[in-house]
Scaffold this active site. Structure first.
Site, PDB file in Angstrom:
ATOM      1  N   GLU A 178       3.576 -12.963  -0.237  1.00 42.88           N
ATOM      2  CA  GLU A 178       4.654 -12.914  -1.243  1.00 42.88           C
ATOM      3  C   GLU A 178       5.810 -13.833  -0.863  1.00 42.88           C
ATOM      4  OE1 GLU A 178       6.060  -8.969  -2.309  1.00 42.88           O
ATOM      5  OE2 GLU A 178       4.659  -8.891  -3.976  1.00 42.88           O
ATOM      6  N   HIS A 226     -18.423  -7.951  13.363  1.00 41.36           N
ATOM      7  CA  HIS A 226     -19.740  -7.784  12.736  1.00 41.36           C
ATOM      8  C   HIS A 226     -19.634  -8.046  11.238  1.00 41.36           C
ATOM      9  CE1 HIS A 226     -21.307  -5.899  16.448  1.00 41.36           C
ATOM     10  NE2 HIS A 226     -20.005  -5.702  16.607  1.00 41.36           N
ATOM     11  N   LYS A 271       2.938  -8.206 -14.702  1.00 41.94           N
ATOM     12  CA  LYS A 271       3.803  -7.093 -15.140  1.00 41.94           C
ATOM     13  C   LYS A 271       4.144  -7.260 -16.617  1.00 41.94           C
ATOM     14  CE  LYS A 271       6.385  -6.113 -10.909  1.00 41.94           C
ATOM     15  NZ  LYS A 271       7.702  -6.274 -10.317  1.00 41.94           N
TER      16      LYS A 271
HETATM   17  O1  PA5 Z   1       8.554  -7.280  -1.435  1.00 45.38           O
HETATM   18  C1  PA5 Z   1       8.861  -6.892  -2.544  1.00 45.38           C
HETATM   19  O2  PA5 Z   1      10.024  -7.016  -3.000  1.00 45.38           O
HETATM   20  C2  PA5 Z   1       7.852  -6.226  -3.449  1.00 45.38           C
HETATM   21  O3  PA5 Z   1       6.600  -6.167  -2.868  1.00 45.38           O
HETATM   22  C3  PA5 Z   1       8.311  -4.802  -3.782  1.00 45.38           C
HETATM   23  O4  PA5 Z   1       8.475  -4.077  -2.600  1.00 45.38           O
HETATM   24  C4  PA5 Z   1       7.323  -4.062  -4.695  1.00 45.38           C
HETATM   25  O5  PA5 Z   1       7.090  -4.810  -5.850  1.00 45.38           O
HETATM   26  C5  PA5 Z   1       7.859  -2.700  -5.075  1.00 45.38           C
HETATM   27  O6  PA5 Z   1       9.103  -2.813  -5.694  1.00 45.38           O
HETATM   28  P1  PA5 Z   1      10.090  -1.607  -5.844  1.00 45.38           P
HETATM   29  O7  PA5 Z   1      10.534  -1.163  -4.499  1.00 45.38           O
HETATM   30  O8  PA5 Z   1      11.218  -2.142  -6.665  1.00 45.38           O
HETATM   31  O9  PA5 Z   1       9.361  -0.506  -6.564  1.00 45.38           O
END
Ligand code: PA5
Length: 490
Positions: free
Chosen positions: A305, A349, A457
């Site tokens: 990410e 493995h 989303k």
């Molecule tokens: O790293 C991030 O910001 C995302 O992975 C969020 O943690 C994830 O989308 C969950 O978001 P939230 O805490 O707003 O529910």
């Protein structure tokens, strides 16, 4: 006290040859960019306003207010004393750090055996998927009167967490009665989001209901284990101080100016050279031991990410030196290494065959433990394994895997943890966070946003008719429907 060590030998040409390993020339080519990246990252982190505005406040988390930590530790003990089970609801950065901590710092089979829990509650993680099977099985089998629920969502809007909480709340209300809110704890933004609104409304009715902790400003989900993960640590009885002390020791180690002595910068830099110069776009994290598999999963999210980005970063600096990071829409880079989480010896493995003989497009990172809290000896007398310690077998297996990769000119490195304690685990997490931030600098992208997850989303919101979806998004989805040509479905 022993320190974590980082063995980068097998990233270099001296071990794996100059086609796949880093040479002096490669190092010389990338070093000026690394110096520039270091200068910029340090400048941003040391300026409190930039740090918060650009989401780098995580770098300050090892230094949290001791009173707040003591309060959370006590709160965790109180919850642990009163309840048989705790369900944590959250996804992504609101889940993976907690799961990593659970598996690394609690005994294996913690939920199954009371003595391993030391009188503390069983822990369940939900709201990290929309699969109806797991949550329905859990709610059918837990006793709502004896269950505490912690909802974690920074935005307070995430579909998976929201949907799970709606169900769990109803289950609690039915099973625990009108004061069910006293069994709910929320960790969310201090001001915004539907979860925050709900918390404020419930608190206005009853201060013991929907108790909560704020997520700190400038700390993004995947960099927030030392913030949103603390109550979980306290409930399972891990000393938060020790985790933060480890993170702090690593922060100090990673603040040295000399790049070649700074483990996080070295990891980010060497990985980037391998990626850009030696065609290694895949990174395989392979801890040797089950307990660290979830930590590898956490790192996968952190790297993917943070550095998997379409656009380059454009930095705008105002008159006061405050920065704004913008997407440079004229520079599409589609960059970022692809992380894969595995564990030794299990995956020897499995993916190891491909690591050794498949495309030479990967770099492997091992994590090795020097000491285990429990060991076993192989029984029997008539076998070469008889009488040998399991811990030794595991260490030899790691060394053997390293050797086999080197023989095939496959770059790899090893992180050596003296043992798996809260201190070293905290240090390990901070190391990865700093290394990822540095890698983001080297790639010149924003490592603290995740615009790429918006697409799915928005499509879901469109299909599920979420009110308030911008008209332009709906129009774009209508204009570009998924094409399903019948002859390709067989
Ligand atoms: O790293 C991030 O910001 C995302 O992975 C969020 O943690 C994830 O989308 C969950 O978001 P939230 O805490 O707003 O529910």
């Amino acid at each position: 006290m022993k320190e974590i060590k980082f063995d980068f030998n097998n990233f270099f040409s001296s071990s794996v040859g100059s086609i796949h390993g880093i040479t002096r020339k490669d190092w010389g080519k990338f070093f000026p960019a690394a110096q520039k990246a270091q200068k910029h990252l340090v400048a941003v982190i040391t300026n409190p306003q930039n740090r918060v505005a650009l989401s780098l406040e995580w770098a300050n988390l090892p230094d949290q207010d001791k009173k707040v930590i003591a309060y959370i530790q006590k709160l965790g003990d109180q919850i642990a004393e009163k309840y048989e089970s705790v369900i944590f609801l959250g996804i992504g950065g609101s889940y993976l750090g907690l799961k990593a901590a659970q598996d690394a710092l609690c005994a294996p089979y913690y939920n199954e055996f009371a003595p391993l829990r030391h009188g503390r509650p069983r822990i369940y993680f939900e709201g990290n998927n929309l699969d109806p099977e797991t949550l329905s099985a859990l709610l059918k089998n837990l006793n709502p009167r004896k269950t505490f629920v912690v909802v974690i969502s920074k935005s307070g809007e995430t579909t998976e967490t929201k949907a799970a909480f709606a169900l769990v709340e109803l289950w609690l209300k039915k099973g625990a009665g009108k004061n069910y809110g006293r069994q709910v704890f929320c960790i969310t933004d201090p001001k915004n989001g539907t979860l925050r609104k709900k918390v404020d409304a419930e608190q206005a009715r009853d201060v013991l209901s929907f108790r909560n902790l704020p997520l700190l400003k400038g700390v993004g989900g995947r960099y927030s284990e030392f913030n949103m993960g603390l109550l979980h640590l306290a409930i399972v009885g891990v000393k938060i101080d020790s985790v933060l002390a480890g993170a702090k020791a690593m922060a100090q180690k990673c603040s040295g100016r000399e790049i070649s002595r700074n483990p996080a910068y070295m990891y980010g830099l060497l990985s980037t050279i391998l990626y850009k110069q030696k065609n290694k776009p895949i990174t395989i994290l392979m801890p040797f031991g089950e307990e660290l598999k979830s930590t590898a999963d956490w790192y996968c999210q952190l790297l993917a990410e943070s550095t998997g980005k379409k656009y380059s970063r454009r930095i705008k600096v105002n008159a006061n030196g405050l920065e704004e990071w913008l997407k440079d829409e004229n520079r599409v880079v589609n960059t970022g290494r692809t992380p894969i989480s595995t564990r030794g010896t299990n995956d020897l493995h499995s993916v190891q065959q491909n690591n050794i003989e498949g495309e030479n497009d990967k770099a492997v990172t091992f994590i090795r433990l020097e000491k285990f809290s429990h060991d076993l000896k192989v029984s029997g007398t008539n076998d070469f394994l008889a009488g040998k310690d399991y811990s030794r077998l595991l260490c030899v297996a790691q060394e053997a895997t390293e050797w086999a990769l080197v023989r095939e000119a496959r770059p790899n490195c090893t992180i050596i943890l003296p043992e798996l304690t809260p201190f070293y685990w905290g240090a390990l997490l901070f190391f990865f966070e700093m290394a990822t931030a540095f890698e983001g600098e080297l790639l010149n992208i924003n490592a603290f946003d995740q615009p790429g997850v918006e697409g799915y989303k928005n499509y879901m919101y469109y299909k599920l008719r979420k009110p308030g979806l911008p008209a332009a998004i709906s129009a774009d989805i209508r204009k570009h429907p998924l094409k399903k040509i019948a002859r390709y479905i067989i």
